[in-house]
Scaffold this motif. Structure first.
Motif, PDB file in Angstrom:
ATOM      1  N   LEU A   1     -16.524  -5.374   5.684  1.00  0.00           N
ATOM      2  CA  LEU A   1     -15.344  -5.163   4.872  1.00  0.00           C
ATOM      3  C   LEU A   1     -15.780  -4.779   3.476  1.00  0.00           C
ATOM      4  CD1 LEU A   1     -15.331  -8.061   3.268  1.00  0.00           C
ATOM      5  CD2 LEU A   1     -13.951  -8.800   5.146  1.00  0.00           C
ATOM      6  N   ALA A   2     -14.891  -4.083   2.807  1.00  0.00           N
ATOM      7  CA  ALA A   2     -15.252  -3.607   1.475  1.00  0.00           C
ATOM      8  C   ALA A   2     -14.005  -3.453   0.627  1.00  0.00           C
ATOM      9  CB  ALA A   2     -15.969  -2.262   1.574  1.00  0.00           C
ATOM     10  N   PHE A   3     -14.045  -4.055  -0.541  1.00  0.00           N
ATOM     11  CA  PHE A   3     -13.003  -3.801  -1.523  1.00  0.00           C
ATOM     12  C   PHE A   3     -13.227  -2.409  -2.091  1.00  0.00           C
ATOM     13  CE2 PHE A   3     -12.377  -8.421  -1.836  1.00  0.00           C
ATOM     14  CZ  PHE A   3     -10.994  -8.465  -1.934  1.00  0.00           C
ATOM     15  N   ALA A   4     -12.129  -1.701  -2.305  1.00  0.00           N
ATOM     16  CA  ALA A   4     -12.254  -0.388  -2.923  1.00  0.00           C
ATOM     17  C   ALA A   4     -12.520  -0.566  -4.409  1.00  0.00           C
ATOM     18  CB  ALA A   4     -10.977   0.400  -2.717  1.00  0.00           C
ATOM     19  N   PRO A   5     -13.303   0.339  -5.001  1.00  0.00           N
ATOM     20  CA  PRO A   5     -13.478   0.273  -6.441  1.00  0.00           C
ATOM     21  C   PRO A   5     -12.119   0.317  -7.119  1.00  0.00           C
ATOM     22  CG  PRO A   5     -14.932   1.917  -5.495  1.00  0.00           C
ATOM     23  CD  PRO A   5     -14.043   1.440  -4.393  1.00  0.00           C
ATOM     24  N   ASN A   6     -11.957  -0.498  -8.099  1.00  0.00           N
ATOM     25  CA  ASN A   6     -10.671  -0.572  -8.778  1.00  0.00           C
ATOM     26  C   ASN A   6     -10.825  -0.028 -10.179  1.00  0.00           C
ATOM     27  OD1 ASN A   6      -8.255  -1.180  -9.872  1.00  0.00           O
ATOM     28  ND2 ASN A   6      -8.213  -3.290  -9.162  1.00  0.00           N
ATOM     29  N   LEU A   7     -10.303   1.162 -10.389  1.00  0.00           N
ATOM     30  CA  LEU A   7     -10.480   1.773 -11.702  1.00  0.00           C
ATOM     31  C   LEU A   7      -9.317   1.462 -12.621  1.00  0.00           C
ATOM     32  CD1 LEU A   7     -11.923   5.212 -10.674  1.00  0.00           C
ATOM     33  CD2 LEU A   7     -13.098   3.150 -11.329  1.00  0.00           C
ATOM     34  N   GLY A   8      -8.222   1.086 -12.074  1.00  0.00           N
ATOM     35  CA  GLY A   8      -7.108   0.793 -12.974  1.00  0.00           C
ATOM     36  C   GLY A   8      -5.908   0.338 -12.197  1.00  0.00           C
TER      37      GLY A   8
ATOM     38  N   LEU B   1     -12.600   6.837   2.177  1.00  0.00           N
ATOM     39  CA  LEU B   1     -13.274   5.776   2.918  1.00  0.00           C
ATOM     40  C   LEU B   1     -14.107   6.414   4.017  1.00  0.00           C
ATOM     41  CD1 LEU B   1     -13.496   2.683   3.495  1.00  0.00           C
ATOM     42  CD2 LEU B   1     -11.712   3.029   5.176  1.00  0.00           C
ATOM     43  N   ALA B   2     -15.344   5.968   4.123  1.00  0.00           N
ATOM     44  CA  ALA B   2     -16.188   6.406   5.234  1.00  0.00           C
ATOM     45  C   ALA B   2     -16.359   5.237   6.172  1.00  0.00           C
ATOM     46  CB  ALA B   2     -17.540   6.871   4.721  1.00  0.00           C
ATOM     47  N   SER B   3     -16.225   5.479   7.458  1.00  0.00           N
ATOM     48  CA  SER B   3     -16.422   4.410   8.410  1.00  0.00           C
ATOM     49  C   SER B   3     -17.293   4.924   9.536  1.00  0.00           C
ATOM     50  CB  SER B   3     -15.080   3.911   8.941  1.00  0.00           C
ATOM     51  OG  SER B   3     -14.427   4.954   9.613  1.00  0.00           O
ATOM     52  N   SER B   4     -18.074   4.019  10.072  1.00  0.00           N
ATOM     53  CA  SER B   4     -19.044   4.420  11.075  1.00  0.00           C
ATOM     54  C   SER B   4     -18.884   3.533  12.297  1.00  0.00           C
ATOM     55  CB  SER B   4     -20.444   4.280  10.489  1.00  0.00           C
ATOM     56  OG  SER B   4     -21.392   4.706  11.411  1.00  0.00           O
ATOM     57  N   SER B   5     -18.947   4.139  13.452  1.00  0.00           N
ATOM     58  CA  SER B   5     -18.641   3.394  14.665  1.00  0.00           C
ATOM     59  C   SER B   5     -19.788   3.471  15.661  1.00  0.00           C
ATOM     60  CB  SER B   5     -17.354   3.918  15.280  1.00  0.00           C
ATOM     61  OG  SER B   5     -17.505   5.279  15.580  1.00  0.00           O
ATOM     62  N   ASP B   6     -19.577   2.786  16.763  1.00  0.00           N
ATOM     63  CA  ASP B   6     -20.552   2.693  17.836  1.00  0.00           C
ATOM     64  C   ASP B   6     -21.190   4.018  18.224  1.00  0.00           C
ATOM     65  OD1 ASP B   6     -21.357   0.381  18.877  1.00  0.00           O
ATOM     66  OD2 ASP B   6     -19.625   0.067  20.159  1.00  0.00           O
ATOM     67  N   ASP B   7     -20.377   5.054  18.316  1.00  0.00           N
ATOM     68  CA  ASP B   7     -20.901   6.331  18.772  1.00  0.00           C
ATOM     69  C   ASP B   7     -21.711   7.041  17.697  1.00  0.00           C
ATOM     70  OD1 ASP B   7     -18.903   6.892  17.049  1.00  0.00           O
ATOM     71  OD2 ASP B   7     -17.635   7.991  18.439  1.00  0.00           O
ATOM     72  N   GLY B   8     -21.849   6.428  16.545  1.00  0.00           N
ATOM     73  CA  GLY B   8     -22.653   7.019  15.497  1.00  0.00           C
ATOM     74  C   GLY B   8     -21.893   7.993  14.618  1.00  0.00           C
ATOM     75  N   HIS B   9     -20.645   8.233  14.944  1.00  0.00           N
ATOM     76  CA  HIS B   9     -19.888   9.174  14.122  1.00  0.00           C
ATOM     77  C   HIS B   9     -19.409   8.497  12.844  1.00  0.00           C
ATOM     78  CE1 HIS B   9     -18.744  12.086  17.586  1.00  0.00           C
ATOM     79  NE2 HIS B   9     -19.976  11.643  17.678  1.00  0.00           N
ATOM     80  N   VAL B  10     -19.407   9.284  11.774  1.00  0.00           N
ATOM     81  CA  VAL B  10     -18.823   8.801  10.523  1.00  0.00           C
ATOM     82  C   VAL B  10     -17.523   9.549  10.316  1.00  0.00           C
ATOM     83  CG1 VAL B  10     -19.078   8.760   8.033  1.00  0.00           C
ATOM     84  CG2 VAL B  10     -21.003   8.173   9.465  1.00  0.00           C
ATOM     85  N   ARG B  11     -16.487   8.816  10.080  1.00  0.00           N
ATOM     86  CA  ARG B  11     -15.213   9.461   9.801  1.00  0.00           C
ATOM     87  C   ARG B  11     -14.839   9.219   8.348  1.00  0.00           C
ATOM     88  NH1 ARG B  11     -15.019   8.196  15.098  1.00  0.00           N
ATOM     89  NH2 ARG B  11     -13.927   9.592  16.529  1.00  0.00           N
ATOM     90  N   LEU B  12     -14.293  10.260   7.752  1.00  0.00           N
ATOM     91  CA  LEU B  12     -13.872  10.152   6.353  1.00  0.00           C
ATOM     92  C   LEU B  12     -12.350  10.142   6.311  1.00  0.00           C
ATOM     93  CD1 LEU B  12     -16.333  12.682   4.717  1.00  0.00           C
ATOM     94  CD2 LEU B  12     -16.552  10.233   4.932  1.00  0.00           C
ATOM     95  N   TRP B  13     -11.835   9.188   5.585  1.00  0.00           N
ATOM     96  CA  TRP B  13     -10.386   8.991   5.559  1.00  0.00           C
ATOM     97  C   TRP B  13      -9.879   9.112   4.132  1.00  0.00           C
ATOM     98  CZ3 TRP B  13      -8.659   7.901  10.492  1.00  0.00           C
ATOM     99  CH2 TRP B  13      -9.614   7.397  11.398  1.00  0.00           C
ATOM    100  N   LYS B  14      -8.638   9.515   4.066  1.00  0.00           N
ATOM    101  CA  LYS B  14      -8.064   9.740   2.755  1.00  0.00           C
ATOM    102  C   LYS B  14      -6.562   9.572   2.881  1.00  0.00           C
ATOM    103  CE  LYS B  14      -8.618  13.786   0.088  1.00  0.00           C
ATOM    104  NZ  LYS B  14      -8.114  13.400  -1.181  1.00  0.00           N
ATOM    105  N   ALA B  15      -5.987   9.059   1.831  1.00  0.00           N
ATOM    106  CA  ALA B  15      -4.541   8.848   1.883  1.00  0.00           C
ATOM    107  C   ALA B  15      -3.837  10.016   1.213  1.00  0.00           C
ATOM    108  CB  ALA B  15      -4.181   7.560   1.165  1.00  0.00           C
TER     109      ALA B  15
END
Lengths: 370, 798
Positions: free
Chosen positions: A225-232, A292-306
């Motif tokens: 788990l990771a808190f997102a950097p909080n800039l403001g 957000l980058a997340s990495s899973s069992d299959d070795g893929h990294v997915r990049l997510w954005k809102a």
């Protein structure tokens, strides 16, 4: 557009963790082969392994950098029940080694009776503190008694989470009271929520860590788990790696650091991101907390954005063989993008994806540029 | 799943993990030939249990009669051939054999007292029933013949305690022993004078060894150095070499090969680690399976079959362990890792086995539903295929043009935050953003400029009259440049609206005078009368014809297109005036005209992207709620909370750079509208980001400009200048120009030319550190190349 470059890691077994330093010019890796390696970005743009050492007598699970204000300092934690603090010394004693750096063991935290599964330095504004968590569910806090002497670490507090911990994260916000989140990889759903939030608050005239929340919505094993950097931001965002990726926002109900009693958190889960039914093992935020980058069992990294509606979408998938799959985006975004390009008078045909980050909520000019 | 660690033994039916508590810690366990009974021995305990389906049942307590030290067992071994015979080694050096068929209470059969110190290990010959070997702390190994009832031979010298001794299961004459100094030796028990092979196996004591059950030339040893080593004996050149090394987390007390599994070995630790680990020797860093039942160190392991073993521990527990209940550490560790750098580059590590081709392989295996034994004996059985566990590491460099970091750095370097009048700063920053493709930010700057410099009412309390005049003067030429018909109604309406607003919102008479003064030229220029009349005139345009409105817009747009980007302000002003004209003069009129007024506004917005780019569009884009309010904006005063909202919005979006830059440029206009905590957080975050990108100068400048006590104090922290007297090296406490030290009392660093203390600029040579008044030094150096003190240095001042 990502260009992948393969690096010949010299680890002899699985690498479990990788961490960029504060400036993004160094990488530390750690592996089951009990070693820690440090890679530096050379003038030629290549990554070179400048140090590799082995001191732990078990798998090294995690490695983390301290703020460079305290020197080049790493902490690693291991299956051998210790967490170790390392400092880089640029060789000056031996003239032959001039300019050569080597890492020396500064301190060892040996309180745990089981495998230490995570170690994290506190955000800089809290000074040089360290939190560790171990498989038997104990979270320990340490503080360097003297930042110029990393050999002495005084144990501040121990908290029992009653779950076997697998990961922890500090809340980087400087305006809120210190907060950590602890995750557990206990796989039985019956043992309740797997993420616990602790806050450092005054209670009965004593400042202590208190459990403020347990995230009951997450009952599967949590690996990171990771808190997102909080800039403001006034609220906190946390990403949780479990069977999928969860993104949660924690909004303090009352913003007051000093009051007695508990200050509740308003918890919402804006996103639950499926990883193709793969177990997710690691999450990592970019510097602004927007990707957000997340990495899973299959070795893929997915990049997510809102997008502006807080809809999280995968915009890129990086495969383990160095290729990337850009994700197709909804059509209206394409139209928007074309409109925008026209609008820009072709001054700049390719407004970067990062700018759509800035344009976030505006909606009309939001672009997934891929 | 590719990650599941398979050894094909999970389906052990009908067996369970169970344990029994015995009184006292267990030093050794041994099972009889068919594993139906197990003996445990320790200092306080010596018992036999029968192994039932679900539990251990105590069948015999051998610790009966007069308790002597012979019952303090350090090792016990069941005879491999005779089910009634046991042997123990005692801590007092006695080696005893026990016959379970004896009918008296005491089953002791023979007792050998040849060892002078404790016996560490006893062992029977695998096929000759009468041969018993013992290894002792006294450094010797003795061969007892059970037929003659005496010690027949002694091996080894006196100086090296024997830790373990084991017969080779295949060759009938060989045995191996390990010693306290870490040595391993193999012996032929027909030769008592000398070992066959010897080597130093471990640093520190080598606690245990085990012959491989199938491969006669393999021996595993373990020791305090936390290693398990697998040795291959090479009889041809009489050597032994290390084939595998396993790295454990603690010193290893016992090792035991797993039967029928060539590469698997069980270990238990001497200290720290209470688990029994099963290792695949080809994966030396991570145990294949871990059994965590014991609460204290496990001391002995005995296998029943490949899937079941029993262990005793110092916690006084005897357990039967089943493989399917084991923890598989490899399954709960992360096979991947990911990290993002501040430049948006991604470093990825992943297990090579999770890559496609090997994934295919793994699936094939897990899909086979053949019987276990089938697979095991197959020529390419699962256990013979070993895929090395390795990770590959990839760095994905973000090649995107205009990544966050690029934009951030360029903006940080190019934004101007101070040193010029406010509108210029805004315009400059807007242009910078525009060039970098950050249209919304550019628009925001333009907005800010517009709001705070064109509209004097926006900051009625803080703006000095001079700036009002200045901004007004700026406007005048612009207006004259574009004498458009459409200008008239719009401008007048704006001024009218401004004034009405002013009237209602402000009571300060002086200010009223100001606004009146600034508005006056416009009215005259427009050739209109009073403000009120203008107001109605503006309305009348709308009233007169709806079609006309569109024409007007088109005209405006056309002019704007023709003028391209030279007059963005013009475009902007109009935009706001248009909005403002829609303010209905009375309720009934508003009802009547609202639909009409809204429609062109939308039309305008829709056409804008084509002609004007998004530059025009930020007002509605910033904030939906703000956009709705905009038509009703009473101008002036209410902008400030919206701007504050906007900055908060930027900060929430992660663009703290914009928030901070605007905050600095706006200065007092906005400062008190945003909470100090927020400001501090933004500044700190921004400064932190700047330092991450190593923009030290900018970070320091931002710190300086922050005008926030907590933030600007950073620049004063951790910076100390110590000064010392250049004569006596004492620290200068109170004055920098004179030494207070008792024996010194001289002036420090006087001018080398006039010998007086220097106040103000002191210039000195870095080579010889002499210097003085700048004029004196300049004069001196025009005539002389060397130092005025006569030190001989050719001074250089740059």
């Amino acid at each position: 557009m990502f260009v992948a470059k393969s690096i010949a890691a010299q680890h002899k077994d699985l690498i479990h963790d990788v961490a960029y330093d504060f400036y993004g010019r160094r990488i530390a890796t750690c592996s089951t082969d009990q070693s820690v390696q440090v890679w530096d970005l050379g003038e030629d743009g290549e990554w070179h392994c400048t140090s590799a050492w082995k001191h732990h007598s078990g798998s090294v699970w995690r490695v983390t950098w301290a703020h460079p204000e305290f020197g080049q300092v790493l902490a690693s934690c291991s299956f051998d029940r210790t967490a170790v603090i390392w400092e880089e010394i640029v060789g000056e004693s031996n003239p032959n080694e001039k300019g050569q750096s080597h890492w020396i063991k500064r301190g060892a935290l040996v309180d745990s009776r089981t495998s230490v599964t995570d170690v994290k330095f506190s955000p800089r504004h809290l000074g040089l503190q360290l939190a560790t968590c171990s498989a038997d569910g104990v979270v320990r806090f340490y503080e360097a008694s003297d930042v110029t002497n990393l050999a002495t670490w005084s144990s501040q507090e121990e908290i029992q989470t009653k779950l076997n911990c697998s990961c922890l994260s500090w809340n980087p916000s400087r305006v809120h009271p210190p907060m950590i989140a602890v995750g557990s990889d206990d796989s039985s759903p019956s043992s309740g929520g797997k993420v616990q939030i602790y806050e450092y608050k005054e209670n009965e005239r004593k400042k202590k860590w208190h459990k403020t929340e347990t995230l009951m919505s997450i009952t599967e094993a949590v690996h990171d788990l990771a808190f997102a950097p909080n800039l403001g931001r006034s609220y906190h965002v946390i990403a949780v790696a479990t069977k999928d990726v969860r993104i949660l926002t924690l909004k303090p109900l009352r913003r007051d650091a000093t009051t007695m009693g508990s200050i509740g958190l308003d918890i919402k889960q804006p996103a639950q991101l499926d990883h193709n039914n793969q177990q997710v093992w690691r999450v990592s935020w970019n510097v602004t907390g927007t990707i957000l980058a997340s990495s899973s069992d299959d070795g893929h990294v997915r990049l997510w954005k809102a997008n502006y509606l807080d809809n999280w979408k995968c915009f890129q998938e990086l495969k383990g063989d160095g290729t990337a799959i850009p994700m197709s985006m909804p059509n209206f975004n394409r139209e928007q993008q074309q409109q925008q390009q026209q609008a820009a008078g072709n001054a700049r045909l390719n407004p970067a994806i990062q700018d759509s980050m800035f344009d976030g909520r505006s909606g009309r000019y939001h672009a997934w540029n891929l | 799943m590719s990650r599941t660690v398979t050894d094909g033994v999970r389906g052990t039916v009908g067996r369970t993990t169970f344990g029994v508590e015995v009184e006292g810690s267990i030093n050794a366990v041994s099972a009889c030939r068919d594993s139906s009974q197990v003996v445990v021995a320790g200092r306080q305990v010596f018992k036999i249990f029968s192994v039932e389906e679900t539990c251990f049942r105590e069948t015999l307590n051998l610790r009966v009669g007069r308790i002597t030290l012979r019952y303090s067992c350090s090792d016990v071994v069941w005879h491999p051939l005779k089910d009634e015979l046991l042997a123990t080694g005692a801590t007092n050096g006695h080696v005893c054999t026990w016959n379970l068929q004896k009918h008296q209470g005491n089953k002791l059969e023979q007792e050998f007292t040849d060892h002078s110190r404790g016996v560490n290990r006893v062992c029977f010959h695998p096929s000759e029933w009468h041969i018993l070997l013992s290894g002792s702390q006294d450094g010797t190994m003795k061969f007892f013949d059970l037929r003659t009832n005496k010690c027949e031979a002694t091996f080894g010298k006196q100086n090296d305690s024997v830790r373990d001794i084991q017969f080779s299961p295949q060759s009938s004459f060989n045995f191996a022993a390990t010693s306290d100094t870490g040595g391993i030796q193999t012996w032929d028990f027909r030769r008592t004078d000398k070992y066959l092979l010897s080597n130093v196996a471990h640093l520190g004591p080598a606690f245990s060894l085990d012959w491989h059950p199938e491969d006669r030339n393999l021996i595993a040893t373990c020791g305090r150095d936390k290693l398990i080593k697998v040795w291959r004996l090479d009889s041809s050149d009489n050597g032994m070499t290390v084939e595998n090394t396993v790295y454990c987390i603690a010193s290893v007390a016992r090792v035991k090969w797993r039967p029928e599994k060539k590469y698997y070995i069980a270990s238990c630790s001497q200290v720290v680690d209470q688990t029994v680990c099963i290792w695949d020797i080809r994966r030396p860093y991570m145990p294949f399976a871990v059994f965590e039942e014991h609460k204290d160190m496990a001391t002995g392991v005995v296998w029943r079959d490949p899937h079941v073993f029993m262990s005793g521990g110092k916690d006084g527990m005897l357990y039967q362990h089943i493989f399917k209940d084991a923890k598989r550490p490899a399954e709960s560790v992360s096979p991947v890792g990911v990290s993002m750098s501040i430049y948006g580059n991604i470093c990825q590590v992943l297990s090579k086995s999770s890559q496609p081709e090997s994934q295919q392989q793994a699936t094939n295996y897990s899909n086979t539903r053949k019987p276990m034994s089938f697979r095991r004996r197959g020529p390419a059985g699962v256990q013979d295929v070993f895929r090395p566990y390795e990770s590959s590491m990839l760095v994905h460099n973000n090649q995107e043009k205009g990544t966050f970091s690029d934009l951030f750095v360029s903006c940080a370097q190019r934004f101007q935050l101070t040193g010029r009048p406010f509108p210029e700063l805004c315009e400059h920053n807007a242009n910078v953003s525009q060039e970098l493709g950050r249209y919304q930010v550019a628009q925001t700057w333009n907005m800010l400029k517009l709001i705070y410099s064109d509209n004097p009412m926006a900051k009625p309390t803080t703006a000095p009259p001079e700036s009002l005049k200045q901004t007004d003067n700026e406007r005048v030429p612009e207006l004259s440049v574009t004498p458009q018909p459409t200008d008239n109604p719009n401008h007048t309406v704006e001024s009218a609206a401004g004034q009405t607003d002013d009237d209602s919102a402000l009571s300060d008479s002086e200010l009223d005078g100001h606004t009146a003064a600034t508005l006056q030229p416009r009215h005259t220029r427009d050739g209109s009368g009073a403000a009120a009349a203008d107001f109605f005139f503006g309305e009348q345009v709308r009233v007169d014809g709806e079609g006309e409105v569109d024409e007007i817009y088109d005209e405006e747009l056309n002019t704007l297109i023709m003028d391209a980007w030279t007059l963005p302000n013009e475009a902007f002003t109009q935009r706001h005036e248009i909005v403002d004209t829609y303010r209905p003069p009375s309720p009934d009129q508003s009802q009547q005209y609202k639909p009409n007024t809204v429609t062109p506004a939308i039309a305008l917005i829709d056409t804008e992207p084509d002609s004007l780019g998004n530059q025009l569009l930020v007002a509605p884009a910033i904030n939906p709620s703000a956009a709705k309010q905009l038509p009703l904006l009473q101008l002036s005063v209410k902008f400030t909370p919206i701007v504050a909202d906007m900055l908060t919005f930027y900060a929430n979006q992660g663009d703290v750079q914009m928030a901070v830059s605007a905050l600095i440029v706006l200065g007092d206009r906005i400062r008190d509208k945003i909470s100090l905590d927020d400001q501090e957080q933004w500044f700190m975050s921004y400064i932190d980001l700047l330092t991450r990108f190593k923009l030290w100068c900018i970070s320091s400048e931002v710190t300086k400009l922050s005008n926030h006590s907590n933030v600007s104090s950073i620049n004063q922290q951790s910076t100390t200048v110590y000064t010392k007297c250049n004569h006596c090296s004492a620290q200068l406490d109170r004055y920098s120009w004179a030494c207070q030290h008792t024996n010194c009392r001289k002036l420090t660093n006087t001018c080398s030319v006039c010998h007086l203390p220097v106040k103000g600029l002191y210039v000195w040579c870095q080579g010889c550190s002499h210097g003085g008044h700048i004029q004196h030094i300049q004069e001196w150096l025009q005539e002389n190349p060397t130092c005025p003190t006569g030190c001989g240095h050719y001074c250089e001042y740059t």
